[in-house]
Enzyme design. Structure first.
Site, PDB file in Angstrom:
ATOM      1  N   SER A   6      14.678  86.735  51.265  1.00 61.26           N
ATOM      2  CA  SER A   6      15.917  85.960  51.230  1.00 61.26           C
ATOM      3  C   SER A   6      16.157  85.233  52.542  1.00 61.26           C
ATOM      4  CB  SER A   6      17.105  86.879  50.930  1.00 61.26           C
ATOM      5  OG  SER A   6      18.310  86.153  51.017  1.00 61.26           O
ATOM      6  N   HIS A  31      13.553  83.054  48.463  1.00 57.80           N
ATOM      7  CA  HIS A  31      14.837  83.132  47.770  1.00 57.80           C
ATOM      8  C   HIS A  31      15.902  82.422  48.603  1.00 57.80           C
ATOM      9  CE1 HIS A  31      17.482  85.018  44.754  1.00 57.80           C
ATOM     10  NE2 HIS A  31      18.362  85.156  45.733  1.00 57.80           N
ATOM     11  N   ASP A  33      19.896  81.486  48.783  1.00 63.39           N
ATOM     12  CA  ASP A  33      21.244  81.777  48.288  1.00 63.39           C
ATOM     13  C   ASP A  33      22.214  80.678  48.705  1.00 63.39           C
ATOM     14  OD1 ASP A  33      20.951  84.364  46.991  1.00 63.39           O
ATOM     15  OD2 ASP A  33      20.545  85.169  48.988  1.00 63.39           O
ATOM     16  N   MET A  35      25.963  79.443  48.605  1.00 59.88           N
ATOM     17  CA  MET A  35      27.307  79.986  48.384  1.00 59.88           C
ATOM     18  C   MET A  35      28.353  78.926  48.702  1.00 59.88           C
ATOM     19  SD  MET A  35      26.874  83.664  50.268  1.00 59.88           S
ATOM     20  CE  MET A  35      25.405  84.672  50.069  1.00 59.88           C
ATOM     21  N   HIS A  64      19.082  80.359  44.105  1.00 58.93           N
ATOM     22  CA  HIS A  64      20.140  81.175  43.498  1.00 58.93           C
ATOM     23  C   HIS A  64      21.494  80.552  43.853  1.00 58.93           C
ATOM     24  CE1 HIS A  64      22.317  85.372  43.515  1.00 58.93           C
ATOM     25  NE2 HIS A  64      22.735  84.586  42.545  1.00 58.93           N
ATOM     26  N   MET A  66      25.213  80.678  43.895  1.00 63.66           N
ATOM     27  CA  MET A  66      26.415  81.516  43.791  1.00 63.66           C
ATOM     28  C   MET A  66      27.622  80.596  43.929  1.00 63.66           C
ATOM     29  SD  MET A  66      25.474  84.763  46.194  1.00 63.66           S
ATOM     30  CE  MET A  66      23.872  85.535  46.195  1.00 63.66           C
ATOM     31  N   MET A 135      22.331  91.719  40.411  1.00 63.60           N
ATOM     32  CA  MET A 135      22.855  91.908  41.758  1.00 63.60           C
ATOM     33  C   MET A 135      23.097  93.399  41.982  1.00 63.60           C
ATOM     34  SD  MET A 135      22.877  88.995  43.235  1.00 63.60           S
ATOM     35  CE  MET A 135      23.661  89.610  44.736  1.00 63.60           C
ATOM     36  N   ASP A 173      18.445  91.919  43.664  1.00 60.59           N
ATOM     37  CA  ASP A 173      18.813  91.392  44.977  1.00 60.59           C
ATOM     38  C   ASP A 173      19.963  92.217  45.543  1.00 60.59           C
ATOM     39  OD1 ASP A 173      19.444  89.938  47.219  1.00 60.59           O
ATOM     40  OD2 ASP A 173      20.008  88.111  46.168  1.00 60.59           O
TER      41      ASP A 173
END
Length: 214
Positions: A6, A31, A33, A35, A64, A66, A135, A173
């Protein structure tokens, strides 16, 4: 085991160095993320960073989102060459449509479940998705404690996938480290996302190799 480090745990003052470490490691994916401070209580990075990462990372990108209304950014995620676009069940009103739109752009489609969302919510799309991300912490921050129910949830998801004939991978994750990773592997996980455990390791290459060996 597929290992997807990540980027959230990387050193953003030395991002190129950390990505080059991933490039030369046994990691399978990277990965990412994203947000928005709305769907989760934090803001990470957006497309200007993703575009630059895509230029230097040689591993497939596991993106990913979010964020609220992730379907608005399918074209942008596809444009950076992402391999996987991952959206939250809780953020998509028309999940079936979003999955098909992701596929139409040439990407694999994944759906994420928050810790409190039961896997039964995926019954109607499990044959359409390429991956389900469970998650194992509440999304929004790195370095959180692993939620133990994830083991039971993983086993139940594996049973659903086998029963329905789905080809979906199971990704987990949150809190993936030396103690939890072997138990997750035994429960049926295919892909492990790990941040701090890898990037804060004294030997990240060896840590990645140990996860792959599970």
């Amino acid at each position: 085991m597929i290992v997807s480090p990540s980027l959230l745990a990387a050193n953003f003052c030395n991002l190129q160095r950390d990505i080059e470490m991933i490039n030369t490691s046994d990691a399978d994916w990277l990965h990412l993320d994203v947000m928005d401070g709305v769907f989760v209580p934090n803001i990470s990075f957006g497309f200007p960073v993703l575009e630059q990462v895509a230029k230097i990372c040689t591993k497939p990108l596991d993106v990913h989102l979010m964020i609220v209304q992730p379907e608005r950014y399918i074209n942008e995620v596809a444009a950076i060459g992402a391999m996987m676009m991952n959206v939250h069940y809780e953020a998509c009103t028309h999940l079936n449509r979003t999955i098909h739109e992701i596929h139409e752009k040439g990407m694999k489609a994944a759906v994420t479940l928050n810790p409190s969302t039961p896997i039964v919510m995926l019954e109607d799309v499990i044959r359409d998705v390429d991956m389900v991300l469970l998650m194992s912490v509440n999304p929004g921050f790195g370095g959180q404690k692993f939620i133990e129910n994830t083991i039971t949830k993983t086993k139940a998801l594996r049973e659903m996938i086998d029963r329905t004939g789905s080809n979906a991978l199971i990704e987990v994750d949150g809190g993936v480290q030396g103690e939890t990773a072997p138990r997750l592997a035994a429960a049926g996980v295919d892909v492990m996302v790990s941040g701090s455990y890898i990037f804060k390791s004294a030997d990240p290459h060896a840590t990645i190799k140990s996860l792959k060996a599970l």
